[in-house]
Write a protein that holds these residues in place. Structure first.
Motif, short mmCIF file in Angstrom:
data_model
loop_
_atom_site.label_atom_id
_atom_site.label_comp_id
_atom_site.label_asym_id
_atom_site.label_seq_id
_atom_site.Cartn_x
_atom_site.Cartn_y
_atom_site.Cartn_z
N GLY A 135 39.13 43.91 35.42
CA GLY A 135 40.08 43.82 34.78
C GLY A 135 41.53 44.47 34.66
N ILE A 136 42.50 44.07 32.74
CA ILE A 136 43.09 45.25 33.01
C ILE A 136 42.34 46.59 33.10
CG2 ILE A 136 45.64 46.05 31.76
CD1 ILE A 136 45.21 43.65 33.43
N SER A 137 43.31 47.62 33.73
CA SER A 137 42.48 49.17 33.68
C SER A 137 44.19 49.39 33.40
CB SER A 137 41.73 49.32 34.48
OG SER A 137 40.83 48.96 35.10
N GLY A 138 43.09 51.41 32.16
CA GLY A 138 43.96 52.75 32.50
C GLY A 138 43.91 53.67 32.97
N ARG A 139 44.80 54.23 33.76
CA ARG A 139 44.60 55.61 33.27
C ARG A 139 45.75 57.30 33.49
NH1 ARG A 139 41.82 55.17 39.69
NH2 ARG A 139 43.67 55.88 40.60
N MET A 140 44.70 58.06 33.64
CA MET A 140 46.47 59.10 33.73
C MET A 140 47.15 59.38 35.02
SD MET A 140 49.37 60.62 32.45
CE MET A 140 49.33 60.99 30.78
N ASN A 141 47.82 59.39 35.71
CA ASN A 141 47.69 59.67 37.42
C ASN A 141 47.96 61.81 37.50
OD1 ASN A 141 48.91 61.27 39.92
ND2 ASN A 141 48.77 58.56 40.14
N SER A 142 47.05 62.14 37.02
CA SER A 142 47.65 63.98 37.17
C SER A 142 48.05 64.23 37.95
CB SER A 142 45.57 64.84 37.21
OG SER A 142 45.82 64.47 38.69
N GLU A 143 48.37 64.06 39.02
CA GLU A 143 49.48 64.51 39.81
C GLU A 143 51.02 63.95 39.56
OE1 GLU A 143 49.00 63.27 43.69
OE2 GLU A 143 47.05 64.45 44.38
N SER A 144 51.05 62.47 38.92
CA SER A 144 52.50 62.36 38.29
C SER A 144 53.12 62.47 36.81
CB SER A 144 52.97 61.10 39.06
OG SER A 144 51.63 60.12 38.41
N GLY A 145 51.08 62.26 36.41
CA GLY A 145 51.73 62.51 34.78
C GLY A 145 51.89 61.40 34.19
N LYS A 146 52.04 59.88 34.89
CA LYS A 146 52.83 57.99 34.21
C LYS A 146 50.83 58.44 33.77
CE LYS A 146 56.84 58.31 37.53
NZ LYS A 146 56.79 57.58 38.51
N ASN A 147 51.13 57.32 32.71
CA ASN A 147 50.19 56.57 32.77
C ASN A 147 50.11 55.21 33.84
OD1 ASN A 147 49.27 57.22 30.55
ND2 ASN A 147 50.46 57.23 29.35
N GLU A 148 49.13 54.66 34.46
CA GLU A 148 49.04 53.55 35.57
C GLU A 148 48.10 52.93 33.90
OE1 GLU A 148 49.29 56.28 39.20
OE2 GLU A 148 47.02 55.77 37.87
N THR A 149 48.54 51.23 34.55
CA THR A 149 47.88 50.45 34.36
C THR A 149 47.81 49.27 35.01
OG1 THR A 149 48.53 50.35 32.31
CG2 THR A 149 47.45 48.64 31.90
N PHE A 150 46.69 48.97 35.91
CA PHE A 150 46.33 47.73 37.02
C PHE A 150 45.70 47.43 36.55
CE2 PHE A 150 44.89 51.95 37.32
CZ PHE A 150 43.73 51.59 37.70
N SER A 151 45.13 45.87 37.57
CA SER A 151 43.59 45.56 37.63
C SER A 151 43.78 45.88 39.34
CB SER A 151 43.71 43.81 37.13
OG SER A 151 42.36 43.44 37.74
N GLU A 152 42.24 45.13 39.96
CA GLU A 152 41.74 45.52 41.22
C GLU A 152 41.04 44.65 41.53
OE1 GLU A 152 39.77 49.22 43.58
OE2 GLU A 152 39.24 48.06 41.98
N ILE A 153 40.86 43.93 42.85
CA ILE A 153 40.00 43.08 42.82
C ILE A 153 39.83 43.55 44.81
CG2 ILE A 153 39.66 40.69 44.43
CD1 ILE A 153 41.20 39.33 42.55
N SER A 154 38.72 43.90 45.08
CA SER A 154 38.33 44.51 45.94
C SER A 154 36.82 43.96 46.65
CB SER A 154 37.65 46.02 45.82
OG SER A 154 38.93 46.99 46.05
N TYR A 155 37.39 42.63 48.19
CA TYR A 155 36.35 42.13 49.12
C TYR A 155 37.07 42.03 50.13
CZ TYR A 155 32.46 38.37 48.83
OH TYR A 155 32.02 37.32 49.22
#
Length: 250
Positions: A174-194
């Motif tokens: 579902g909705i996930s968030g993390r800090m990009n260590s290279e860009s310094g930006k907060n990333e908010t996203f969801s993923e479906i890998s199948y």
């Protein structure tokens, strides 16, 4: 008799009986049982076949959940699912043969808008009922098959092939968030890998992996309009429970 599952529809928000939504559609290689494990049960554990088997529940229906009311399931399925299935069937051979370090441009005869809307329908199922509720423009976009009023310019869909040969599991978050260590930006996203795809819905406009190819431009086409499109998709492998982390097999 199957137990009735009640709740809030992940698209229209109506409360009542929910139908089982295959994510991806059943005919897109999602017609067999899968082992499903929640990320909470895997944190701190080695990502191995034994761990997955120990922590997983066997879902005989395929990947998916009771997420949509009968009306939304039937409507989106009749409008968009077949286009996605056709896209997946064309891409599966490439998912088996592409090297994860070679970007090959391949052509696909598809209905781009229908494909895009099916992917967004899948993300509504993955993200929970509050996601569409917070974005009413997304609901209007999906429930009007002719609409090209894209719900939010910051919503971007990134795609890659799923590297079948070097992956150990499929993944959905579902909705996930993390800090990009290279860009310094907060990333908010969801993923479906199948198989045969990895998809990421970015809510902030930035993808958590630069190798993902933006396919949001598929909104430029009309409902049921067919086009031959060229996509330079890399094959990325899935070998961890962490969302949008792709790597070679350990």
């Amino acid at each position: 008799m199957a137990k009735t599952i009640e709740g809030k529809c992940h698209i229209c928000g109506s409360v009542g009986p929910l139908s089982f939504e295959h994510v991806p559609p059943r005919a897109a290689f999602n017609d067999h049982g899968v082992l499903e494990a929640k990320i909470e049960s895997l944190i701190g554990k080695a990502f191995t076949a034994d761990t997955l088997t120990e922590k997983a529940v066997n879902n005989q229906r395929g990947a998916g959940k009771h997420t949509l009311c009968v009306s939304c399931n039937n409507n989106t399925g009749s409008w968009f699912a077949a286009a996605y299935v056709a896209f997946a069937k064309q891409a599966m051979p490439a998912a088996h043969t592409n090297s994860n370090d070679v970007r090959r441009v391949r052509g696909y005869s598809i209905q781009p808008l229908n494909v895009l809307k099916q992917i967004l329908t899948m993300f509504c199922s993955a993200c929970g009922p509050n996601f569409a509720e917070k974005h009413p423009a997304l609901v209007r976009y999906l429930l009007n098959p002719e609409s090209r009023e894209y719900p939010n310019t910051r919503f971007r869909i990134g795609a890659a092939l799923f590297d079948v040969a070097h992956s150990t599991a499929a993944r959905q978050s579902g909705i996930s968030g993390r800090m990009n260590s290279e860009s310094g930006k907060n990333e908010t996203f969801s993923e479906i890998s199948y198989p045969p795809f990895n998809f990421v819905l970015s809510l902030t406009g930035d993808f958590p992996d630069s190798r993902l190819v933006d396919i949001t431009w598929m909104n430029e086409f009309s409902h049921r309009e067919r086009s031959y499109v060229f996509l330079p998709l890399l094959a990325l492998s899935v070998n961890t429970y962490l969302p949008a982390v792709y790597s070679g097999k350990k």
